[in-house]
Structures are given as structure tokens and as C-alpha cells.
Scaffold this motif. Structure first.
Motif, short mmCIF file in Angstrom:
data_model
loop_
_atom_site.label_atom_id
_atom_site.label_comp_id
_atom_site.label_asym_id
_atom_site.label_seq_id
_atom_site.Cartn_x
_atom_site.Cartn_y
_atom_site.Cartn_z
N THR A 55 54.61 35.99 140.70
CA THR A 55 55.11 35.25 139.55
C THR A 55 56.63 35.19 139.63
O THR A 55 57.28 36.11 140.13
CB THR A 55 54.69 35.90 138.21
OG1 THR A 55 55.14 37.26 138.20
CG2 THR A 55 53.19 35.87 138.03
N TRP A 56 57.16 34.10 139.12
CA TRP A 56 58.60 33.90 139.15
C TRP A 56 59.27 35.00 138.36
O TRP A 56 58.77 35.38 137.30
CB TRP A 56 58.94 32.53 138.56
CG TRP A 56 60.37 32.19 138.73
CD1 TRP A 56 60.95 31.56 139.79
CD2 TRP A 56 61.42 32.50 137.83
NE1 TRP A 56 62.29 31.45 139.60
CE2 TRP A 56 62.61 32.04 138.39
CE3 TRP A 56 61.48 33.14 136.60
CZ2 TRP A 56 63.84 32.17 137.78
CZ3 TRP A 56 62.71 33.29 135.97
CH2 TRP A 56 63.87 32.80 136.57
N PRO A 57 60.34 35.60 138.83
CA PRO A 57 61.13 35.24 140.01
C PRO A 57 60.73 36.01 141.26
O PRO A 57 61.38 35.93 142.28
CB PRO A 57 62.55 35.61 139.58
CG PRO A 57 62.35 36.85 138.73
CD PRO A 57 61.04 36.61 138.00
N LEU A 59 58.48 35.76 143.78
CA LEU A 59 57.54 34.99 144.58
C LEU A 59 57.73 35.30 146.05
O LEU A 59 58.86 35.46 146.53
CB LEU A 59 57.76 33.49 144.35
CG LEU A 59 57.35 32.96 142.99
CD1 LEU A 59 57.84 31.54 142.82
CD2 LEU A 59 55.85 33.02 142.83
#
Length: 146
Positions: A55-57, A59
Motif C-alpha cells: 500500500t502507498w507509500p 509499494l
């Protein structure tokens, strides 16, 4: 290998159409966040999906490669998810009347994920693949309904 099965209310060809569209991968594979590219010859042997996991951030860009294919009944993949390692994933599709029994077999092939005891891996993969098959069913059955 961890094994998970689900009956999908679509024909094997209809389910195969979803598997054959690499751009749909993050819709049904738990953990795949986005697609960056799909090799033009997907899903032929050697073709790759270029995806991100997490999941961002946080990745991680990685890929999944086709190892074996028998349309519309078998797709075997080598999924990379470093730093955890790589996994072998087999999707079997079997006609049951006008529906399809889909079975996912998966296990870690190499990397640090192999250090997790197999019974623990099986539980984690089982949970993940129950949800992945639920999502695959939503996509395949939704296409049938339209």
C-alpha cells in the motif's frame, strides 16, 4: 501447497477471459495494488505481469510470470514479491455443468518466506486465496450478468 477451491457461476471460458486479461490482476489478487505493464503476449509461457504490491507509500514493484498454461483449465504462475520471496501459484478450472470450480494451489518457492513454518503459511495463504477467489468470482460473474 495451500489449496483453496470455489465454485464460480460462470463457464470456464468466462473465468479464463478474466485470467487472460492481465490488466484485471489487481482486481482479484489480494496484495496486488496496481498494474504497471502487461507483456503483449500475456498469458503465454514466459509472459509477465508487471505489478506493485503493498500500500502507498510502501509499494514494491515486482512481476508475475507464466510458467505453464493449458487454456481454459490451467494457469501456473511464478509470483515475485520481494523481500518475501517467490511463490508458485496454480489455478485449475474445471467445468461443473455451466459453472466452474476454481482451485488455487500456492506455496512459497524461495526467499525468506520459506522460513515461516508450512502450517502457518498454509493458514495465511488460505485466507488470502479465499478472498482472491471471492474477487475473481465477482469479476467473472459480473461480466456474465452484463
Amino acid at each position: 501447497m495451500s489449496t483453496t477451491t470455489r465454485l464460480i457461476h460462470a463457464t470456464p471460458e468466462q473465468v479464463w477471459d478474466v485470467l487472460s486479461d492481465g490488466w484485471l490482476y489487481p482486481l482479484w489478487v489480494v496484495g496486488a495494488s496496481r498494474m504497471r505493464d502487461v507483456d503483449e503476449h500475456w498469458p503465454e509461457v514466459g509472459a509477465k505481469l508487471h505489478h506493485s504490491v503493498g500500500t502507498w507509500p510502501l509499494l514494491i514493484d515486482d512481476n508475475t510470470e507464466v510458467m505453464r498454461i493449458q487454456p481454459p483449465s490451467l494457469l501456473e504462475l511464478k509470483a515475485r514479491g520481494w523481500p518475501a520471496g517467490t511463490a508458485r501459484v496454480r489455478l485449475h478450472l474445471e467445468a461443473v455443468g455451466t459453472e466452474t470450480q476454481v482451485t488455487i494451489e500456492e506455496d512459497v518457492e524461495d526467499g525468506p518466506g520459506r522460513l515461516v513454518p508450512k502450517p502457518v503459511r498454509d493458514v495465511q495463504l488460505g485466507w488470502r486465496n479465499v478472498e482472491s477467489l471471492r474477487r475473481l468470482a465477482y469479476v467473472a460473474e459480473g461480466r456474465v450478468a452484463t
